[in-house]
Scaffold this motif. Structure first.
Motif, short mmCIF file in Angstrom:
data_model
loop_
_atom_site.label_atom_id
_atom_site.label_comp_id
_atom_site.label_asym_id
_atom_site.label_seq_id
_atom_site.Cartn_x
_atom_site.Cartn_y
_atom_site.Cartn_z
N GLU A 82 -2.60 -5.08 -9.09
CA GLU A 82 -3.23 -3.79 -9.29
C GLU A 82 -2.98 -2.81 -8.15
OE1 GLU A 82 -6.96 -5.34 -11.96
OE2 GLU A 82 -7.20 -5.40 -9.77
N SER A 83 -3.01 -1.54 -8.50
CA SER A 83 -3.00 -0.46 -7.53
C SER A 83 -4.39 0.16 -7.59
CB SER A 83 -1.94 0.58 -7.89
OG SER A 83 -2.03 1.69 -7.02
N ARG A 84 -5.08 0.16 -6.45
CA ARG A 84 -6.45 0.66 -6.37
C ARG A 84 -6.50 1.84 -5.40
NH1 ARG A 84 -10.28 -2.84 -8.07
NH2 ARG A 84 -9.59 -4.90 -8.71
N ASP A 85 -7.39 2.76 -5.69
CA ASP A 85 -7.64 3.87 -4.79
C ASP A 85 -8.15 3.30 -3.47
OD1 ASP A 85 -9.23 5.97 -3.43
OD2 ASP A 85 -8.74 7.14 -5.21
N ARG A 86 -7.54 3.70 -2.39
CA ARG A 86 -7.90 3.19 -1.07
C ARG A 86 -9.35 3.52 -0.70
NH1 ARG A 86 -4.92 1.61 3.27
NH2 ARG A 86 -2.94 2.21 2.36
N PHE A 87 -9.87 4.63 -1.22
CA PHE A 87 -11.20 5.09 -0.83
C PHE A 87 -12.26 4.89 -1.93
CE2 PHE A 87 -7.94 7.53 1.37
CZ PHE A 87 -8.20 7.12 2.66
N GLN A 88 -11.85 4.85 -3.16
CA GLN A 88 -12.74 4.59 -4.30
C GLN A 88 -12.24 3.31 -4.95
OE1 GLN A 88 -15.44 6.39 -5.29
NE2 GLN A 88 -15.17 7.67 -3.49
N TYR A 89 -12.58 2.18 -4.37
CA TYR A 89 -11.99 0.89 -4.71
C TYR A 89 -12.01 0.57 -6.21
CZ TYR A 89 -10.93 -4.04 -4.58
OH TYR A 89 -10.36 -5.25 -4.79
N ASP A 96 0.82 -1.20 0.00
CA ASP A 96 0.00 0.00 0.00
C ASP A 96 0.86 1.25 0.00
OD1 ASP A 96 0.95 0.22 2.63
OD2 ASP A 96 -0.98 -0.08 3.57
N SER A 97 0.18 2.36 -0.18
CA SER A 97 0.78 3.68 0.01
C SER A 97 -0.27 4.50 0.76
CB SER A 97 1.12 4.34 -1.34
OG SER A 97 -0.07 4.69 -2.03
N SER A 98 -0.02 5.77 0.97
CA SER A 98 -0.98 6.57 1.72
C SER A 98 -2.33 6.68 1.01
CB SER A 98 -0.41 7.96 1.99
OG SER A 98 -0.14 8.61 0.76
N LEU A 99 -2.34 6.61 -0.31
CA LEU A 99 -3.58 6.77 -1.07
C LEU A 99 -4.08 5.49 -1.73
CD1 LEU A 99 -2.80 10.18 -2.79
CD2 LEU A 99 -4.19 9.78 -0.74
#
Length: 158
Positions: A128-135, A112-115
């Protein structure tokens, strides 16, 4: 085409620039091929473990400027371990299903990262890299872990 060793060498250079410590590679316990992630994942595809094994045998995870790939063992202060992190995620899905997305339950979280959150989707076999808040927002989607890490390096560089 880049190979995992070349990617790990790039990551080591980045870690040096950010003055971050990196763990060494680890001996991979082949019993992990049968590890049960529980929930909707169950036993991960062997291809997941094959690619992840190639990485952790060279470098057991990293945390560089807030970009983290989990290892098999706990290192330094971040202590993020792939099995522990996913076990906690499964518990949250069981105990508080409203706090998670259904699709998320098919994904192994490997960093993960902060976002963002980094996942391996067992249905599509994509890293995949997914938005932490908008999956549903995908930033990176790759067929291999090597390709994923290659795409992540420019983000770490900023």
């Amino acid at each position: 085409m880049m190979i995992m060793k070349d990617i790990v060498d790039e990551i080591k250079i980045l870690a040096s620039q950010y003055e971050e410590e990196l763990p060494c590679g680890v001996d991979f316990d082949t019993s992990l091929y049968g590890y049960d992630f529980e929930g909707k994942i169950q036993v991960a595809p062997k291809e997941f473990w094959r690619q992840y094994r190639e990485f952790v045998e060279l470098l057991d995870g990293f945390d560089i400027d807030g970009f983290c790939i989990f290892g098999i063992k706990s290192h330094f202060e971040h202590g993020r371990v792939i099995l522990d992190y996913n076990r906690k995620n499964t518990e949250i899905a069981k105990n508080s299903p409203a706090l998670t997305f259904d699709d998320y339950q098919y994904c192994i979280i490997f960093g993960d990262s902060s976002l963002d959150i980094y996942t391996y989707d067992v249905r599509t076999n994509k890293w995949e890299s997914r938005d932490r808040f908008q999956y549903d927002n995908l930033f990176i989607s790759c067929d291999t872990l090597t390709e994923f890490l290659m795409a992540l390096i420019p983000e770490i560089r900023g």
